[in-house]
Design a protein around this motif. Structure first.
Motif, mmCIF file in Angstrom:
data_model
loop_
_atom_site.group_PDB
_atom_site.id
_atom_site.type_symbol
_atom_site.label_atom_id
_atom_site.label_comp_id
_atom_site.label_asym_id
_atom_site.label_seq_id
_atom_site.Cartn_x
_atom_site.Cartn_y
_atom_site.Cartn_z
ATOM 1 N N MET A 100 -8.379 9.981 -4.655
ATOM 2 C CA MET A 100 -7.432 8.922 -4.306
ATOM 3 C C MET A 100 -8.105 7.819 -3.489
ATOM 4 S SD MET A 100 -3.799 9.373 -2.390
ATOM 5 C CE MET A 100 -4.350 9.758 -0.734
ATOM 6 N N GLU A 101 -9.020 8.245 -2.639
ATOM 7 C CA GLU A 101 -9.723 7.315 -1.752
ATOM 8 C C GLU A 101 -10.325 6.124 -2.491
ATOM 9 O OE1 GLU A 101 -11.582 9.370 1.395
ATOM 10 O OE2 GLU A 101 -13.098 7.839 1.690
ATOM 11 N N GLU A 135 -0.050 11.140 -11.607
ATOM 12 C CA GLU A 135 -0.084 12.609 -11.642
ATOM 13 C C GLU A 135 0.980 13.156 -12.587
ATOM 14 O OE1 GLU A 135 -1.859 14.023 -7.347
ATOM 15 O OE2 GLU A 135 0.307 13.906 -7.538
ATOM 16 N N ASN A 183 -7.231 14.000 -2.395
ATOM 17 C CA ASN A 183 -7.442 12.869 -1.497
ATOM 18 C C ASN A 183 -8.796 12.195 -1.669
ATOM 19 O OD1 ASN A 183 -4.920 13.292 -0.610
ATOM 20 N ND2 ASN A 183 -5.451 13.774 1.500
ATOM 21 N N ASP A 184 -9.820 12.970 -2.038
ATOM 22 C CA ASP A 184 -11.149 12.373 -2.232
ATOM 23 C C ASP A 184 -11.147 11.415 -3.418
ATOM 24 O OD1 ASP A 184 -12.283 13.578 -0.078
ATOM 25 O OD2 ASP A 184 -13.013 15.326 -1.215
ATOM 26 N N TRP A 193 3.192 4.956 9.629
ATOM 27 C CA TRP A 193 2.578 4.167 8.556
ATOM 28 C C TRP A 193 1.996 2.866 9.108
ATOM 29 C CZ3 TRP A 193 0.913 4.807 3.772
ATOM 30 C CH2 TRP A 193 0.595 3.670 3.047
ATOM 31 N N SER A 248 0.809 -1.227 0.000
ATOM 32 C CA SER A 248 0.000 0.000 0.000
ATOM 33 C C SER A 248 0.843 1.279 0.000
ATOM 34 C CB SER A 248 -1.017 -0.010 1.129
ATOM 35 O OG SER A 248 -0.414 -0.444 2.316
ATOM 36 N N ALA A 249 2.075 1.205 0.535
ATOM 37 C CA ALA A 249 2.940 2.400 0.472
ATOM 38 C C ALA A 249 3.290 2.708 -0.985
ATOM 39 C CB ALA A 249 4.200 2.202 1.302
ATOM 40 N N LEU A 286 -8.655 2.004 -5.953
ATOM 41 C CA LEU A 286 -8.238 0.664 -5.547
ATOM 42 C C LEU A 286 -8.172 -0.306 -6.719
ATOM 43 C CD1 LEU A 286 -10.410 0.506 -2.314
ATOM 44 C CD2 LEU A 286 -7.933 0.578 -2.355
ATOM 45 N N ILE A 316 0.058 6.664 -7.512
ATOM 46 C CA ILE A 316 -0.733 7.889 -7.643
ATOM 47 C C ILE A 316 0.155 9.061 -8.085
ATOM 48 C CG2 ILE A 316 -2.021 9.602 -6.276
ATOM 49 C CD1 ILE A 316 -3.129 6.816 -4.898
ATOM 50 N N LEU A 317 1.352 9.150 -7.498
ATOM 51 C CA LEU A 317 2.285 10.214 -7.898
ATOM 52 C C LEU A 317 2.751 10.024 -9.342
ATOM 53 C CD1 LEU A 317 4.412 10.414 -4.601
ATOM 54 C CD2 LEU A 317 2.768 12.121 -5.401
ATOM 55 N N ASP A 318 2.962 8.770 -9.738
ATOM 56 C CA ASP A 318 3.363 8.481 -11.124
ATOM 57 C C ASP A 318 2.256 8.866 -12.113
ATOM 58 O OD1 ASP A 318 5.761 7.443 -10.222
ATOM 59 O OD2 ASP A 318 5.166 5.344 -10.394
ATOM 60 N N ARG A 354 10.638 11.544 -2.029
ATOM 61 C CA ARG A 354 10.021 11.883 -3.308
ATOM 62 C C ARG A 354 8.988 12.994 -3.108
ATOM 63 N NH1 ARG A 354 6.567 7.817 -7.211
ATOM 64 N NH2 ARG A 354 6.266 9.419 -8.795
ATOM 65 N N ILE A 394 -4.378 14.523 -8.335
ATOM 66 C CA ILE A 394 -5.371 13.630 -7.743
ATOM 67 C C ILE A 394 -5.522 13.999 -6.281
ATOM 68 C CG2 ILE A 394 -5.939 11.221 -7.213
ATOM 69 C CD1 ILE A 394 -4.291 10.465 -9.718
ATOM 70 N N LEU A 450 1.289 2.215 -3.420
ATOM 71 C CA LEU A 450 0.099 2.762 -4.080
ATOM 72 C C LEU A 450 0.215 4.294 -4.147
ATOM 73 C CD1 LEU A 450 -2.376 1.633 -5.423
ATOM 74 C CD2 LEU A 450 -3.537 1.568 -3.238
ATOM 75 N N VAL A 451 0.873 4.862 -3.154
ATOM 76 C CA VAL A 451 1.132 6.303 -3.165
ATOM 77 C C VAL A 451 2.046 6.642 -4.348
ATOM 78 C CG1 VAL A 451 2.085 8.255 -1.881
ATOM 79 C CG2 VAL A 451 0.911 6.421 -0.661
ATOM 80 N N ASP A 452 3.054 5.798 -4.584
ATOM 81 C CA ASP A 452 3.948 6.027 -5.729
ATOM 82 C C ASP A 452 3.180 5.964 -7.046
ATOM 83 O OD1 ASP A 452 6.699 6.295 -4.653
ATOM 84 O OD2 ASP A 452 6.221 4.357 -3.756
ATOM 85 N N PHE A 494 -8.600 4.164 0.079
ATOM 86 C CA PHE A 494 -7.178 4.475 0.163
ATOM 87 C C PHE A 494 -7.010 5.970 0.364
ATOM 88 C CE2 PHE A 494 -2.927 5.423 -1.470
ATOM 89 C CZ PHE A 494 -2.213 4.604 -0.629
ATOM 90 N N ASN A 495 -6.811 6.348 1.612
ATOM 91 C CA ASN A 495 -6.627 7.753 1.942
ATOM 92 C C ASN A 495 -5.888 7.853 3.273
ATOM 93 O OD1 ASN A 495 -6.757 10.468 2.307
ATOM 94 N ND2 ASN A 495 -8.983 10.652 2.067
#
Lengths: 85, 198
Positions: free
Chosen positions: A64-65, A52, A61-62, B50, A41-42, A68, A48-50, B20, A59, A44-46, B69-70
């Motif tokens: 992003m939520e 963007e 937070n709403d 985390w 899941s960490a 999945l 989302i950044l990729d 990053r 994106i 998954l942040v990458d 996921f938030n």
């Protein structure tokens, strides 16, 4: 954006983070990033950044939520791209 | 209900570039970012936060039946070097973290002092699937010994929210548990089996 092209570009984004080769090879709209591709899941942040960076969108937070699954990601990308036009 | 999460610090360093642009601000609240910035060991603090979020989320998803996921919505407070609290909307979770140089392990519960037992262990860091199987086997073996059940008949199935459940001959055992693995470390938490057996 064309569905097939979008799936193909998402595939290149998620590739470095996947932990299930089979699920990746069968990636489709219904693929779940965590349940199927076993993405940490960490990371998954990458992803989302990729996304963007690749589409030059933001994106929040709403949005992003819900990100999945491949389908949800496609919907969010298309919505954000349309907003920019 | 209980939840847990382990972060192998070596693995995390290889997998995630926390510096990053956007990474920290997408995940951590203002308060949490301050915990990290004043910490002597920033990385340990970041991954402790985390693992607190992850372990609390594992309970929350069971209560609400909703995945999301938030990470910023899971708001952490530190009580001291090990204990803390995570708030998700109106839900509160209490956490205890084991922070050492190899890994960070957090267990979360709804109440203080829940009668549970955590076990952390080293596993072979190869594929996700083999890490997953080693954790399942360790847990099955413990349940088998404690409850005097034949290990071959014990299965673990994930429900639609990804929550693992124990079965014996396909009958649910209704034991609250949580399993986690990352890199070279695995762990599980389960209700105290001694209290059930007797």
């Amino acid at each position: 954006m064309d569905k097939e092209a979008l799936i193909a570009s998402l595939k290149t984004i998620v590739k470095p983070y996947i932990q299930d080769e089979n699920a990746f090879n069968n990636l489709n709209e219904n693929t779940d990033f965590i349940a199927d591709l076993k993405i940490n899941s960490a990371n998954l942040v990458d992803i989302i950044l990729d996304v963007e960076d690749m589409y030059d969108i933001e994106i929040d937070n709403d949005a992003m939520e819900k990100m999945l699954t491949v389908k949800a990601a496609m919907k969010i990308i298309n919505t954000k791209l349309n907003e920019q036009q | 209900m209980i939840g847990n999460d382990i972060v192998d610090l070596k693995q995390a360093a290889a997998e995630s570039n926390w510096q990053r642009k956007g990474f920290v601000t997408k995940i951590f609240t203002q308060t949490e970012q301050e915990y990290i910035s004043v910490a002597k060991n920033k990385l340990a603090t970041l991954w402790r936060l985390w693992s607190m979020k992850e372990s609390a989320y594992k309970i929350n998803v069971q209560q609400t039946g909703k995945r999301f996921f938030n990470p910023k919505k899971l708001q952490c407070t530190f009580f001291n070097d090990t204990k803390g609290k995570v708030v998700i909307n109106t839900h509160h979770y209490y956490t205890v973290s084991d922070v050492n140089t190899a890994y960070i392990y957090t267990e979360a519960s709804i109440k203080h002092n829940e009668n549970t037992k955590s076990t952390c262990f080293k596993i072979k860091n190869n594929t996700y699937q083999t890490q997953h199987i080693s954790c399942y086997n360790r847990l099955k073996s413990e349940v088998s010994k404690a409850l005097k059940l034949e290990q071959n008949h014990i299965t673990i199935e994930k429900n639609s929210f990804g929550v693992p459940k124990l079965f014996y001959n396909k009958i649910p055992l209704n034991l609250s548990l949580s399993i986690t693995h990352h890199g070279s470390y695995g762990a599980y938490i389960i209700v105290n089996l001694d209290s059930i057996n007797n």
